[in-house]
Design a protein around this motif. Structure first.
Motif, PDB file in Angstrom:
ATOM      1  N   ASN A 186       0.822  -1.218   0.000  1.00 24.65           N
ATOM      2  CA  ASN A 186       0.000   0.000   0.000  1.00 24.65           C
ATOM      3  C   ASN A 186       0.852   1.262   0.000  1.00 24.65           C
ATOM      4  O   ASN A 186       0.433   2.288  -0.535  1.00 24.65           O
TER       5      ASN A 186
ATOM      6  N   ASP B   9      -6.235   0.919   4.683  1.00 25.86           N
ATOM      7  CA  ASP B   9      -5.720  -0.432   4.926  1.00 25.86           C
ATOM      8  C   ASP B   9      -4.491  -0.404   5.827  1.00 25.86           C
ATOM      9  O   ASP B   9      -4.341  -1.243   6.724  1.00 25.86           O
TER      10      ASP B   9
ATOM     11  N   ASN C  21     -13.546   1.764   4.815  1.00 24.39           N
ATOM     12  CA  ASN C  21     -13.317   0.903   3.656  1.00 24.39           C
ATOM     13  C   ASN C  21     -14.604   0.627   2.899  1.00 24.39           C
ATOM     14  O   ASN C  21     -14.622   0.582   1.665  1.00 24.39           O
TER      15      ASN C  21
ATOM     16  N   MET D 172     -15.251   1.708  -1.012  1.00 18.33           N
ATOM     17  CA  MET D 172     -15.617   0.753  -2.052  1.00 18.33           C
ATOM     18  C   MET D 172     -16.914   1.154  -2.750  1.00 18.33           C
ATOM     19  O   MET D 172     -17.105   0.857  -3.936  1.00 18.33           O
TER      20      MET D 172
ATOM     21  N   GLN E 180     -12.291  -7.463  -8.936  1.00 21.44           N
ATOM     22  CA  GLN E 180     -12.623  -6.505  -7.889  1.00 21.44           C
ATOM     23  C   GLN E 180     -13.874  -6.926  -7.125  1.00 21.44           C
ATOM     24  O   GLN E 180     -13.932  -6.816  -5.903  1.00 21.44           O
TER      25      GLN E 180
ATOM     26  N   ILE F 128     -13.158  -9.615  -4.449  1.00 21.89           N
ATOM     27  CA  ILE F 128     -12.605  -9.083  -3.203  1.00 21.89           C
ATOM     28  C   ILE F 128     -13.685  -8.362  -2.397  1.00 21.89           C
ATOM     29  O   ILE F 128     -13.735  -8.454  -1.165  1.00 21.89           O
TER      30      ILE F 128
ATOM     31  N   TYR G  72     -15.026  -9.205   1.333  1.00 18.78           N
ATOM     32  CA  TYR G  72     -15.066  -8.179   2.386  1.00 18.78           C
ATOM     33  C   TYR G  72     -16.417  -8.154   3.090  1.00 18.78           C
ATOM     34  O   TYR G  72     -16.475  -8.055   4.317  1.00 18.78           O
TER      35      TYR G  72
ATOM     36  N   PRO H  14      -8.152  -8.572   2.041  1.00 20.57           N
ATOM     37  CA  PRO H  14      -8.297  -7.411   1.145  1.00 20.57           C
ATOM     38  C   PRO H  14      -7.122  -6.430   1.210  1.00 20.57           C
ATOM     39  O   PRO H  14      -6.607  -6.048   0.156  1.00 20.57           O
TER      40      PRO H  14
ATOM     41  N   ASN I   9      -5.225  -5.906  -2.286  1.00 19.26           N
ATOM     42  CA  ASN I   9      -5.702  -4.698  -2.966  1.00 19.26           C
ATOM     43  C   ASN I   9      -4.648  -4.035  -3.845  1.00 19.26           C
ATOM     44  O   ASN I   9      -4.951  -3.611  -4.975  1.00 19.26           O
TER      45      ASN I   9
ATOM     46  N   TYR J 172      -5.868  -3.512  -7.652  1.00 20.11           N
ATOM     47  CA  TYR J 172      -6.246  -2.171  -8.086  1.00 20.11           C
ATOM     48  C   TYR J 172      -5.111  -1.391  -8.716  1.00 20.11           C
ATOM     49  O   TYR J 172      -5.356  -0.378  -9.360  1.00 20.11           O
TER      50      TYR J 172
END
Length: 301
Positions: free
Chosen positions: A46, A73, A114, A118, A247, A250, A254, A288, A292, A296
């Motif tokens: 991240n 995150d 989060n 999303m 996507q 995930i 979540y 996640p 991620n 992403y």
């Protein structure tokens, strides 16, 4: 007994993070090493998105969402993992009462944040694919910044309300948190008072935070699927579908396990084994943030 007397009856000054109840001591170091590696991987992956965003200012506005998701995150894992790692590596699982309450506040804050991020991501993809000509007007950089800022602020509302209820509860006996971090369910179970009202409120808030965003996300991706099927170019159709499907997978990971965990504690005859519950919580909490950056960032050109 009055609420003032109940609050005065609290004698617990610290809690102990149990972690995984069935884990044998000989595996403590291995578990600590595994969680530590996950933490480092989350921070590294991240952080690369953050660095990429800072270096390349011409990136598409989608990266504003990814930047917020990365910070969220990193924040979640930094709040959740160090204490449970310390519990297994140094046998130091004790955490102060108010530190536990603060951890609980941030755990639910980042979880709510989060969820909202999303939703914004799903909205962005919905407008970009279903209304491509109007997208530049509907989703400007200013609109994106306002939506992200709104999410960071409003995500604090529900955890704060719940924390205000928890701090008034009396804790006068057991102090073993049957979880890898402090959360609402674990703390409420240790209160020596009737917490049925608190549990109902927590469950209602959790379902609102989960189901309302999830419903919109499912609607947006269903609309995206319909639009993708209309694309004449087979290569473009496959590329868009592949990215959206990954996507969405995930996102389902979540939301759905969270619904199962919360429902198992609040719906009769749906109790879950504590070890399985904790394992599921850690699965949907850590997977996640771990993947991620790959989904992403690497998959988006």
């Amino acid at each position: 007994m009055s609420q003032a007397n109940e609050t005065a009856a609290s004698v617990v000054t610290e809690f102990f993070i149990v972690g995984f109840p069935g884990l044998l001591p000989k595996y403590y170091s291995l578990m600590a090493a595994l969680l530590f590696c996950i933490y480092i991987a989350v921070i590294t992956g991240n952080s690369l998105i953050v660095i990429l965003f800072v270096i390349e200012r011409s990136l598409h506005k989608l990266y504003i969402i990814l930047l917020s998701l990365s910070f969220s995150d990193i924040g979640f894992c930094t709040v959740a993992l160090p204490k449970v790692i310390s519990r297994y590596w140094f046998n130091d699982g004790y955490i102060g009462f108010y530190v536990c309450l603060f951890q609980r506040q941030l755990i639910h804050y980042f979880g709510t944040l989060n969820s909202l991020i999303m939703v914004i991501m799903a909205l962005d993809r919905y407008l970009a694919i279903c209304y491509p000509l109007r997208y530049p007007v509907l989703m400007t950089n200013r609109t994106m910044r306002l939506l992200i800022g709104f999410s960071w602020v409003t995500a604090m509302i529900s955890p704060t309300i719940s924390s205000m209820q928890t701090v008034t509860l009396p804790f006068c006996g057991p102090n073993m948190i049957a979880q890898c971090f402090c959360d609402s369910q674990s703390m409420n179970q240790l209160a020596c008072a009737d917490v049925s009202l608190q549990n109902r409120i927590s469950y209602g808030v959790a379902m609102f935070v989960l189901l309302v965003p999830f419903s919109f996300i499912i609607f947006s991706y269903a609309s995206i699927l319909v639009s993708v099927l209309r694309i004449a170019n087979a290569q473009g159709r496959m590329k868009t579908f592949s990215t959206s499907a990954t996507q969405l997978t995930i996102i389902i990971i979540y939301y759905v396990p969270r619904f199962v965990v919360y429902s198992s504690s609040n719906i009769p005859n749906t109790q879950m084994n504590s070890s399985h519950k904790i394992a599921l919580v850690m699965f949907y909490s850590l997977l996640p943030p771990l993947v991620n950056p790959f989904i992403y960032c690497i998959r988006i050109k």
